[in-house]
Design a protein around this motif. Structure first.
Motif, PDB file in Angstrom:
ATOM      1  N   LEU A 181      20.163 -20.744 -83.421  1.00 28.66           N
ATOM      2  CA  LEU A 181      19.439 -19.300 -83.519  1.00 28.66           C
ATOM      3  C   LEU A 181      20.316 -18.222 -84.411  1.00 28.66           C
ATOM      4  CD1 LEU A 181      17.495 -19.023 -79.946  1.00 28.66           C
ATOM      5  CD2 LEU A 181      16.567 -19.705 -82.494  1.00 28.66           C
ATOM      6  N   ALA A 182      21.530 -18.300 -83.861  1.00 25.62           N
ATOM      7  CA  ALA A 182      22.526 -17.491 -84.669  1.00 25.62           C
ATOM      8  C   ALA A 182      22.755 -17.687 -85.967  1.00 25.62           C
ATOM      9  CB  ALA A 182      23.942 -17.421 -84.082  1.00 25.62           C
ATOM     10  N   GLU A 183      22.636 -18.808 -86.457  1.00 28.88           N
ATOM     11  CA  GLU A 183      22.772 -19.056 -87.727  1.00 28.88           C
ATOM     12  C   GLU A 183      21.302 -18.690 -88.578  1.00 28.88           C
ATOM     13  OE1 GLU A 183      23.030 -23.444 -88.488  1.00 28.88           O
ATOM     14  OE2 GLU A 183      25.248 -23.264 -87.804  1.00 28.88           O
ATOM     15  N   GLU A 184      20.303 -18.845 -88.289  1.00 31.47           N
ATOM     16  CA  GLU A 184      18.948 -18.240 -88.495  1.00 31.47           C
ATOM     17  C   GLU A 184      19.057 -16.693 -88.582  1.00 31.47           C
ATOM     18  OE1 GLU A 184      14.020 -18.615 -87.722  1.00 31.47           O
ATOM     19  OE2 GLU A 184      15.560 -18.842 -86.355  1.00 31.47           O
ATOM     20  N   LEU A 185      19.607 -16.306 -87.556  1.00 31.13           N
ATOM     21  CA  LEU A 185      19.751 -14.544 -87.339  1.00 31.13           C
ATOM     22  C   LEU A 185      20.462 -14.141 -88.706  1.00 31.13           C
ATOM     23  CD1 LEU A 185      18.877 -11.822 -86.268  1.00 31.13           C
ATOM     24  CD2 LEU A 185      20.834 -12.251 -84.541  1.00 31.13           C
ATOM     25  N   ASP A 186      21.562 -14.950 -88.754  1.00 31.59           N
ATOM     26  CA  ASP A 186      22.579 -14.630 -89.957  1.00 31.59           C
ATOM     27  C   ASP A 186      21.989 -14.623 -91.167  1.00 31.59           C
ATOM     28  OD1 ASP A 186      24.596 -13.819 -88.105  1.00 31.59           O
ATOM     29  OD2 ASP A 186      25.601 -16.008 -88.343  1.00 31.59           O
ATOM     30  N   GLN A 187      21.174 -15.703 -91.431  1.00 30.92           N
ATOM     31  CA  GLN A 187      20.420 -15.949 -92.501  1.00 30.92           C
ATOM     32  C   GLN A 187      19.328 -14.757 -92.960  1.00 30.92           C
ATOM     33  OE1 GLN A 187      18.488 -19.756 -92.535  1.00 30.92           O
ATOM     34  NE2 GLN A 187      20.460 -20.965 -92.675  1.00 30.92           N
ATOM     35  N   LEU A 188      18.288 -14.399 -91.975  1.00 28.38           N
ATOM     36  CA  LEU A 188      17.674 -13.288 -92.107  1.00 28.38           C
ATOM     37  C   LEU A 188      18.359 -12.063 -92.267  1.00 28.38           C
ATOM     38  CD1 LEU A 188      15.346 -14.105 -88.962  1.00 28.38           C
ATOM     39  CD2 LEU A 188      14.836 -14.589 -91.627  1.00 28.38           C
ATOM     40  N   ARG A 189      19.532 -11.796 -91.720  1.00 27.39           N
ATOM     41  CA  ARG A 189      20.220 -10.553 -92.041  1.00 27.39           C
ATOM     42  C   ARG A 189      20.733 -10.464 -93.347  1.00 27.39           C
ATOM     43  NH1 ARG A 189      23.793  -9.961 -86.478  1.00 27.39           N
ATOM     44  NH2 ARG A 189      22.338  -9.025 -85.252  1.00 27.39           N
ATOM     45  N   ALA A 190      21.111 -11.446 -93.970  1.00 29.45           N
ATOM     46  CA  ALA A 190      21.517 -11.598 -95.374  1.00 29.45           C
ATOM     47  C   ALA A 190      20.315 -11.460 -96.000  1.00 29.45           C
ATOM     48  CB  ALA A 190      22.122 -12.960 -95.475  1.00 29.45           C
ATOM     49  N   THR A 191      19.187 -12.104 -95.868  1.00 31.41           N
ATOM     50  CA  THR A 191      17.970 -11.990 -96.841  1.00 31.41           C
ATOM     51  C   THR A 191      17.545 -10.178 -96.757  1.00 31.41           C
ATOM     52  OG1 THR A 191      17.354 -14.093 -96.129  1.00 31.41           O
ATOM     53  CG2 THR A 191      15.803 -12.557 -97.043  1.00 31.41           C
ATOM     54  N   VAL A 192      17.707  -9.688 -95.419  1.00 41.50           N
ATOM     55  CA  VAL A 192      17.136  -8.466 -95.543  1.00 41.50           C
ATOM     56  C   VAL A 192      18.134  -7.338 -96.269  1.00 41.50           C
ATOM     57  CG1 VAL A 192      16.581  -6.382 -93.915  1.00 41.50           C
ATOM     58  CG2 VAL A 192      15.632  -8.706 -93.509  1.00 41.50           C
ATOM     59  N   ALA A 193      19.656  -7.787 -95.985  1.00 47.65           N
ATOM     60  CA  ALA A 193      20.531  -6.819 -96.488  1.00 47.65           C
ATOM     61  C   ALA A 193      20.441  -6.953 -98.239  1.00 47.65           C
ATOM     62  CB  ALA A 193      21.888  -7.382 -96.080  1.00 47.65           C
ATOM     63  N   GLN A 194      20.053  -8.114 -98.604  1.00 51.34           N
ATOM     64  CA  GLN A 194      20.124  -8.242-100.114  1.00 51.34           C
ATOM     65  C   GLN A 194      18.825  -8.081-100.817  1.00 51.34           C
ATOM     66  OE1 GLN A 194      21.375 -12.243-101.101  1.00 51.34           O
ATOM     67  NE2 GLN A 194      23.530 -12.050 -99.943  1.00 51.34           N
ATOM     68  N   ALA A 195      17.790  -7.408-100.146  1.00 54.67           N
ATOM     69  CA  ALA A 195      16.468  -7.185-100.484  1.00 54.67           C
ATOM     70  C   ALA A 195      16.722  -6.153-101.449  1.00 54.67           C
ATOM     71  CB  ALA A 195      15.539  -6.888 -99.377  1.00 54.67           C
ATOM     72  N   PRO A 196      15.982  -5.993-102.721  1.00 59.10           N
ATOM     73  CA  PRO A 196      16.126  -4.834-103.669  1.00 59.10           C
ATOM     74  C   PRO A 196      15.123  -3.639-103.343  1.00 59.10           C
ATOM     75  CG  PRO A 196      14.854  -6.694-104.539  1.00 59.10           C
ATOM     76  CD  PRO A 196      15.368  -7.225-103.214  1.00 59.10           C
ATOM     77  N   LEU A 197      14.412  -3.817-102.437  1.00 61.24           N
ATOM     78  CA  LEU A 197      13.524  -2.641-101.888  1.00 61.24           C
ATOM     79  C   LEU A 197      14.057  -2.257-100.436  1.00 61.24           C
ATOM     80  CD1 LEU A 197      11.391  -3.987 -99.532  1.00 61.24           C
ATOM     81  CD2 LEU A 197      10.417  -5.204-101.550  1.00 61.24           C
ATOM     82  N   MET A 198      13.869  -0.822-100.189  1.00 61.42           N
ATOM     83  CA  MET A 198      14.144  -0.305 -99.260  1.00 61.42           C
ATOM     84  C   MET A 198      13.226  -0.282 -97.875  1.00 61.42           C
ATOM     85  SD  MET A 198      15.156   3.491-100.562  1.00 61.42           S
ATOM     86  CE  MET A 198      13.700   3.837-101.607  1.00 61.42           C
ATOM     87  N   MET A 199      13.811  -1.061 -96.760  1.00 55.67           N
ATOM     88  CA  MET A 199      13.151  -1.264 -95.550  1.00 55.67           C
ATOM     89  C   MET A 199      13.926  -0.469 -94.252  1.00 55.67           C
ATOM     90  SD  MET A 199      13.166  -5.337 -95.574  1.00 55.67           S
ATOM     91  CE  MET A 199      13.061  -6.161 -97.466  1.00 55.67           C
ATOM     92  N   TRP A 200      12.822   0.307 -93.736  1.00 53.79           N
ATOM     93  CA  TRP A 200      13.454   0.930 -92.635  1.00 53.79           C
ATOM     94  C   TRP A 200      12.417   0.852 -91.177  1.00 53.79           C
ATOM     95  CZ3 TRP A 200      10.983   3.198 -96.426  1.00 53.79           C
ATOM     96  CH2 TRP A 200      10.086   3.962 -96.187  1.00 53.79           C
TER      97      TRP A 200
END
Length: 520
Positions: free
Chosen positions: A150-169
């Protein structure tokens, strides 16, 4: 009888040995029976264990199923497991191919991260794979490996969101920005003064009042690098607040502005057209019209502003006698259907003669996406001019027909364009059939055939074919019936030529007839 003690002793020892063996065998069978009741591959301590028959998954512990769910590959459980294990155990596939001969093996993971142990064992054709974490001796293996997955999956999701070219909040129920991705934080940091850093709660980039009206999408504008940028805000509510996404909308805004400018240009252009224009959409509702349509049809603007259907539009024209009245109403309904079909295929073009005396030219043209355009043009003046011109032609023809002399007029190209009744009576040509039906050379041949030999026809051919300034000239010929005819050839304006035939001497029989003389 002598008793054989050695033989008896041997039999006793044999019996004792057999009994001992039976006891041992019974104990072994009981032990094996107890083990069989627990399962050959049972693991009382749990953990991450897979049981495969070939590539078919027979069973897996909860931690093992969690690893299968996290695998990036698609396909069966065997493929998904290999996709998860091979990056961590590079020699796994080679060792698995020899597992049937080796019976079992143990591998240690390579690379960064916490180490893992993989134990593989084959019994009776069944493959057992066990993944163990040696650093978690004090914790249950299943929980720890599941937590790592689950931690690996969370790291992948965090990396995906962090590199997304659009703003999220994310916003709390009170409207505070409690989380944002890197794109949002980067834009927010650029707006801070040089001596300030980002603080909690995070600064707001978009107006919350506009985005909190309950609509899932709102369009807002903010300044980015000194340029106004448009974004579509997508909002999703959850129990903790709202999750928002800012989708770039510059292209959509520019397209809408271009379309709006284009429509305004069209409207201004249509407003100055003398032709009435009515455009119906694919549902046959009036979508666009110009002021000329109001002037030509007399329909009220409020009626057209309600976007009537094509049938209602034509029925309103019929009520105002702006459509040629059919003999019966059903035929008029059929006429409207035919009009729509013809206009949709680009074949409709008619001239409407109205009871008021006006004449309209109506053209139907198809447009993209099933739209239909009707154009109304008042051609009453043109028709009046045409009728007047036709009347002038008929009057001129009547005048020349009343002349006793036969005349023929040729165009600059040498084609016959006008004759009169006297010409037809003299040469035996119907003026209607003759006009536009022959060239000067052909007619000279006909004139030559109906008259005595004369060099005048050769000169006539040259004169009719000549270009530029010419002098009029005349001559005489005699017809086959003996009449003497004067021929005059004269140029006209624009390069045309006039040929005039005048009878100078009647037939001999007519000259000797007293009745003819008296009539003359």
């Amino acid at each position: 009888m002598t008793f054989d003690w050695p033989l008896a002793l041997g039999l006793i020892l044999t019996a004792v040995a057999a009994a001992s063996a039976a006891v041992v065998l019974a104990g072994l069978l009981q032990t094996r029976a107890g083990r069989r009741s627990e399962g050959v591959f049972s693991d009382p301590q749990g953990g991450t264990v897979f049981l495969f028959d070939g590539e078919t998954l027979l069973d897996a512990t909860p931690g093992a199923r969690a690893i299968l769910a996290l695998s990036p590959a698609r396909g069966g459980p065997w493929l998904r497991l290999l996709a998860y294990l091979v990056p961590r155990f590079p020699d796994l596939e080679a060792r698995l191919s020899r597992l049937a001969g080796d019976g079992r093996f143990t591998l240690a993971s390579s690379g960064e991260g916490e180490p893992l142990l993989l134990m593989a064992e084959m019994r009776g054709g069944i493959t057992r794979l066990t993944i163990d974490d040696p650093s978690s001796a004090e914790r249950p293996r299943m929980d720890h490996l599941s937590q790592r997955a689950l931690a690996e999956e969370l790291d992948q999701l965090r990396a995906t969101v962090a590199q997304a070219p659009l703003m999220m909040w994310r916003e709390s129920a009170g409207g505070a920005v409690i989380w944002a991705n890197a794109a949002y934080l980067h834009e927010a940091a650029k707006r801070l003064p040089p001596d300030r850093d980002l603080s909690w709660p995070l600064p707001r980039l978009f107006d919350r009042a506009a985005s909190a009206q309950g609509a899932p999408r709102q369009r807002q504008r903010i300044e980015v690098k000194g340029v106004d940028r448009w974004f579509d805000l997508e909002s999703f509510a959850d129990p903790a607040g709202r999750l928002l996404f800012a989708l770039p909308a510059d292209a959509a805004v520019q397209a809408e502005a271009t379309l709006r400018d284009f429509m305004q240009t069209l409207a201004k252009t249509f407003a100055h057209l003398p032709i009435g224009l009515a455009i119906f959409d694919q549902h046959r509702k009036l979508a666009l019209f110009n002021p000329a349509l109001l002037d030509l049809t007399g329909l009220p603007p409020d009626m057209l502003a309600l976007q009537p259907s094509l049938f209602s539009f034509l029925e309103a024209l019929r009520d105002r006698q702006m459509i040629p009245e059919p003999k019966d109403y059903p035929s008029w309904r059929r006429q409207i259907l035919e009009l729509e079909k013809a206009a949709a295929s680009g074949l409709y073009a008619e001239t409407w003669s109205l009871p008021s005396g006006q004449t309209y030219r109506v053209i139907g043209r198809p447009h993209p996406n099933g739209a239909l355009a009707l154009m109304f043009e008042d051609i009453s003046t043109e028709m009046t001019r045409t009728r007047r011109y036709r009347a002038d032609l008929e009057l001129g023809q009547a005048v020349v027909d009343a002349m006793e002399d036969a005349i023929a007029v040729f165009s600059p190209a040498g084609d016959l364009v006008m004759t009169n009744a006297a010409y037809g009576a003299l040469w035996g040509h119907d003026p209607v059939e003759t006009v536009g039906g022959g060239a000067a050379v052909q007619l000279c041949e006909q004139w030559r055939a109906r008259s005595s030999p004369s060099p005048i026809w050769v000169e006539a051919e040259r004169f009719l074919a000549a270009l530029g300034p010419r002098d009029p000239w005349s001559g005489e010929i005699r017809l086959e019936d003996g009449r003497l005819v004067s021929c005059r050839f004269a140029p006209l304006t624009g390069g045309a030529t006039l040929v005039l035939f005048r009878i100078l001497e009647a037939r001999a029989a007519e000259a000797e007839d007293p009745a003819t003389l008296r009539t003359a």
